[in-house]
Design an enzyme around this catalytic site. Structure first.
Site, PDB file in Angstrom:
ATOM      1  N   HIS A  73       0.846  -1.201   0.000  1.00 41.42           N
ATOM      2  CA  HIS A  73       0.000   0.000   0.000  1.00 41.42           C
ATOM      3  C   HIS A  73       0.884   1.255   0.000  1.00 41.42           C
ATOM      4  O   HIS A  73       1.267   1.756   1.048  1.00 41.42           O
ATOM      5  CB  HIS A  73      -0.905  -0.005   1.233  1.00 41.42           C
ATOM      6  CG  HIS A  73      -1.969   1.038   1.217  1.00 41.42           C
ATOM      7  ND1 HIS A  73      -3.306   0.754   1.034  1.00 41.42           N
ATOM      8  CD2 HIS A  73      -1.904   2.382   1.338  1.00 41.42           C
ATOM      9  CE1 HIS A  73      -4.009   1.871   1.054  1.00 41.42           C
ATOM     10  NE2 HIS A  73      -3.169   2.877   1.248  1.00 41.42           N
ATOM     11  N   HIS A  75       1.516   5.119  -2.079  1.00 34.68           N
ATOM     12  CA  HIS A  75       1.078   6.144  -3.038  1.00 34.68           C
ATOM     13  C   HIS A  75       2.293   6.555  -3.875  1.00 34.68           C
ATOM     14  O   HIS A  75       2.861   7.637  -3.685  1.00 34.68           O
ATOM     15  CB  HIS A  75       0.464   7.320  -2.298  1.00 34.68           C
ATOM     16  CG  HIS A  75      -0.805   6.968  -1.577  1.00 34.68           C
ATOM     17  ND1 HIS A  75      -2.049   7.125  -2.129  1.00 34.68           N
ATOM     18  CD2 HIS A  75      -1.005   6.423  -0.344  1.00 34.68           C
ATOM     19  CE1 HIS A  75      -2.979   6.713  -1.271  1.00 34.68           C
ATOM     20  NE2 HIS A  75      -2.366   6.272  -0.182  1.00 34.68           N
ATOM     21  N   GLY A  81      -4.266  15.896  -1.132  1.00 35.72           N
ATOM     22  CA  GLY A  81      -5.127  16.846  -1.815  1.00 35.72           C
ATOM     23  C   GLY A  81      -6.318  17.283  -0.995  1.00 35.72           C
ATOM     24  O   GLY A  81      -7.094  18.133  -1.428  1.00 35.72           O
ATOM     25  N   GLU A  82      -6.481  16.747   0.213  1.00 39.24           N
ATOM     26  CA  GLU A  82      -7.652  17.088   1.026  1.00 39.24           C
ATOM     27  C   GLU A  82      -7.662  18.537   1.479  1.00 39.24           C
ATOM     28  O   GLU A  82      -8.704  19.054   1.885  1.00 39.24           O
ATOM     29  CB  GLU A  82      -7.729  16.179   2.264  1.00 39.24           C
ATOM     30  CG  GLU A  82      -8.032  14.723   1.957  1.00 39.24           C
ATOM     31  CD  GLU A  82      -6.785  13.859   1.892  1.00 39.24           C
ATOM     32  OE1 GLU A  82      -6.911  12.643   2.076  1.00 39.24           O
ATOM     33  OE2 GLU A  82      -5.698  14.412   1.655  1.00 39.24           O
ATOM     34  N   THR A 111      -7.684   9.432  -2.248  1.00 36.99           N
ATOM     35  CA  THR A 111      -8.788  10.375  -2.377  1.00 36.99           C
ATOM     36  C   THR A 111      -8.862  10.965  -3.778  1.00 36.99           C
ATOM     37  O   THR A 111      -9.945  11.107  -4.357  1.00 36.99           O
ATOM     38  CB  THR A 111      -8.621  11.523  -1.364  1.00 36.99           C
ATOM     39  OG1 THR A 111      -8.373  10.979  -0.068  1.00 36.99           O
ATOM     40  CG2 THR A 111      -9.858  12.392  -1.317  1.00 36.99           C
ATOM     41  N   TYR A 142     -10.437   5.704  -4.074  1.00 36.39           N
ATOM     42  CA  TYR A 142     -11.521   5.735  -3.096  1.00 36.39           C
ATOM     43  C   TYR A 142     -12.886   5.577  -3.773  1.00 36.39           C
ATOM     44  O   TYR A 142     -13.817   5.042  -3.205  1.00 36.39           O
ATOM     45  CB  TYR A 142     -11.526   7.084  -2.370  1.00 36.39           C
ATOM     46  CG  TYR A 142     -10.581   7.226  -1.198  1.00 36.39           C
ATOM     47  CD1 TYR A 142      -9.500   6.382  -1.018  1.00 36.39           C
ATOM     48  CD2 TYR A 142     -10.773   8.236  -0.265  1.00 36.39           C
ATOM     49  CE1 TYR A 142      -8.638   6.546   0.046  1.00 36.39           C
ATOM     50  CE2 TYR A 142      -9.927   8.412   0.808  1.00 36.39           C
ATOM     51  CZ  TYR A 142      -8.850   7.561   0.960  1.00 36.39           C
ATOM     52  OH  TYR A 142      -8.004   7.730   2.024  1.00 36.39           O
ATOM     53  N   HIS A 207     -10.049   0.636   1.821  1.00 35.36           N
ATOM     54  CA  HIS A 207      -9.677   1.668   2.786  1.00 35.36           C
ATOM     55  C   HIS A 207     -10.761   1.746   3.856  1.00 35.36           C
ATOM     56  O   HIS A 207     -11.917   2.034   3.555  1.00 35.36           O
ATOM     57  CB  HIS A 207      -9.549   3.019   2.062  1.00 35.36           C
ATOM     58  CG  HIS A 207      -9.565   4.208   2.981  1.00 35.36           C
ATOM     59  ND1 HIS A 207      -8.424   4.895   3.314  1.00 35.36           N
ATOM     60  CD2 HIS A 207     -10.584   4.841   3.623  1.00 35.36           C
ATOM     61  CE1 HIS A 207      -8.735   5.907   4.125  1.00 35.36           C
ATOM     62  NE2 HIS A 207     -10.039   5.890   4.322  1.00 35.36           N
ATOM     63  N   ARG A 239      -6.796   1.798  13.314  1.00 39.94           N
ATOM     64  CA  ARG A 239      -7.199   3.173  13.639  1.00 39.94           C
ATOM     65  C   ARG A 239      -7.641   3.363  15.086  1.00 39.94           C
ATOM     66  O   ARG A 239      -7.336   4.386  15.714  1.00 39.94           O
ATOM     67  CB  ARG A 239      -8.328   3.620  12.713  1.00 39.94           C
ATOM     68  CG  ARG A 239      -7.903   3.840  11.275  1.00 39.94           C
ATOM     69  CD  ARG A 239      -9.026   4.495  10.501  1.00 39.94           C
ATOM     70  NE  ARG A 239      -8.758   4.587   9.081  1.00 39.94           N
ATOM     71  CZ  ARG A 239      -8.054   5.544   8.495  1.00 39.94           C
ATOM     72  NH1 ARG A 239      -7.519   6.502   9.246  1.00 39.94           N
ATOM     73  NH2 ARG A 239      -7.881   5.558   7.188  1.00 39.94           N
ATOM     74  N   ASP A 293       1.607   2.882   3.681  1.00 41.16           N
ATOM     75  CA  ASP A 293       0.778   4.007   3.223  1.00 41.16           C
ATOM     76  C   ASP A 293       1.658   5.202   2.856  1.00 41.16           C
ATOM     77  O   ASP A 293       1.211   6.351   2.888  1.00 41.16           O
ATOM     78  CB  ASP A 293      -0.244   4.404   4.290  1.00 41.16           C
ATOM     79  CG  ASP A 293      -1.397   5.223   3.733  1.00 41.16           C
ATOM     80  OD1 ASP A 293      -1.578   5.254   2.499  1.00 41.16           O
ATOM     81  OD2 ASP A 293      -2.118   5.863   4.534  1.00 41.16           O
TER      82      ASP A 293
END
Length: 417
Positions: A73, A75, A81-82, A111, A142, A207, A239, A293
């Protein structure tokens, strides 16, 4: 033979091998053509030395060797970009992975599937493979319906060599597209058939957010389809304690889960195992993996959904997590190095149907780490049979060149900018 990794190389003098399918008492590994050609005993090393140029012989006393890390996992073309366009995270570089002992990655979109494209993800996989490591990818992001190159999940998995499945589809998250059980069931069926046609894993990498529904959308999708629970691979399961309990229930039903490296992953493994009889630890751990991640954003939202903190995940967290899980075990846990190592090597390799990755065995890819025996400090990395990291240097990609590795004391003293 021509090309990188084709020269014979000999690694010798180490004290132990971890992740080697029960091989014991051997102190040499012969590599060539990007593969492990032989695992040698003391009496065989002298003969092997006659075949290998002296510059390609590396002796590593007081060290243990392990398979390279398999990170499912990442990127690789950036994420985030949030917080607007300026918050898009940077692309990965070859040296970022090799310095952290990661020799195999699976790239993912998160995202943003508007400014980040599947075509770019495929291209980045090709670049990393050409640069000297191994890279695959997940189609989709997503969003539902998932973004693809060929126009279908089946097409991408079957026809694009680097595509292993679809993900990361977001559920129980305020950034998801709120897929229905039927939509998730269709995605799982598409991925399953694509995997069959392409000889791939064909997984749905999910996710998991912090929504109250937790894993319920996946259970609903299973009821709406005929696919097995193993078709879904939820990630970010560390989490909170409630989600870790859900992970344990998912495993008890036969499923597999992935945790994101960091302190929460360390705590999640402890929560998963403590209070469970030691004889069940092995079966629980076999259903778990840990990924980084990396290059994805790490946004923190308040109760009102407002962004309050924003950071970027780094590849080095994966190796640091491995060290902490072994060296700083919770009271009541007695995990061997093989137990811990499997979370980062053979477990993800098996879930991804990559039999040539995640273990040290004849015929496997020559992805090997050399660690100090006492504290598991990373010393050397071989990727596809090539020496790509030493204690003071790491190979760079086409536009970054090789670079020196600063001593840890200097790294820790530099203030963040």
């Amino acid at each position: 033979m021509d090309g990188p990794g084709c020269e014979l190389r000999l690694l010798k003098g180490f004290s132990d091998i971890a992740g080697a399918d029960g091989v014991m008492g051997n102190t040499g590994v012969l590599m060539g053509g990007g593969k492990i050609l032989a695992i040698l005993g003391d009496e065989e090393i002298s003969a092997a030395e006659l075949l290998v140029h002296r510059d390609n012989i590396l002796e590593v006393p007081d060290c243990v060797i392990t398979p390279g890390l398999v990170d499912m996992h990442v990127h690789i073309i950036g994420g985030g970009g949030e917080a607007g366009p300026s918050s898009c995270t940077p692309q990965s570089q070859l040296s970022n992975f090799l310095e952290a002992g990661i020799t195999t990655v699976v790239g993912v979109l998160g995202t943003d599937c508007i400014t980040r494209r599947q075509e770019s993800l495929v291209g980045k996989c090709r670049a990393l493979n050409e640069d000297g490591m191994t890279a695959y990818h997940w189609c989709g992001s997503y969003r539902v319906p998932p973004a693809t190159v060929t126009g279908s999940i089946q097409g991408d998995i079957c026809l694009i060599e680097s595509c292993l499945g679809v993900g990361e589809i977001a559920v129980s998250d305020h950034r998801s597209s709120a897929p229905t059980a039927v939509e998730l069931a269709k995605i799982a069926s598409e991925a399953r058939v694509g995997g069959m046609l392409g000889g791939k894993a064909g997984l749905v990498h999910v996710h998991m957010g912090t929504g109250e529904a937790q894993l319920q959308p996946l259970y609903d999708a299973l009821e709406a389809s005929n696919v097995p629970i193993t078709q879904f691979l939820p990630t970010h399961m560390e989490r909170n304690p409630s989600l870790v309990n859900e992970a344990k229930r998912w495993i008890e039903h036969g499923g597999y889960v992935d945790f994101t490296a960091g302190a929460k992953a360390h705590a999640a493994i402890a929560q998963l195992l403590l209070g469970t009889s030691s004889r069940n630890h092995d079966s629980l751990l076999k259903h778990c993996s840990i990924s980084s991640d990396s290059f994805g954003s790490l946004p923190v939202f308040d109760a009102a959904g407002q962004l309050v903190k924003y950071e970027v995940a780094e590849p080095k967290e994966l190796f640091t997590c491995l060290q902490h899980l072994f060296c700083d075990q919770e009271p009541g846990l007695k995990l061997s190095l093989d137990d811990v190592l499997a979370l980062f090597t053979i477990n993800p390799a098996r879930r991804l149907k990559l039999p040539h990755k995640g273990r040290i065995a004849v015929g496997c890819d020559a992805d090997i780490l050399v660690l100090t025996e006492d504290s598991l400090e990373l010393q050397y990395v071989f990727a596809k049979g090539e020496l790509v990291r030493t204690p003071g240097w790491v190979r760079g990609g086409a536009f970054e060149r090789g670079r020196r590795i600063r001593p840890r004391i200097l790294q820790d003293s530099v203030a963040p900018t």
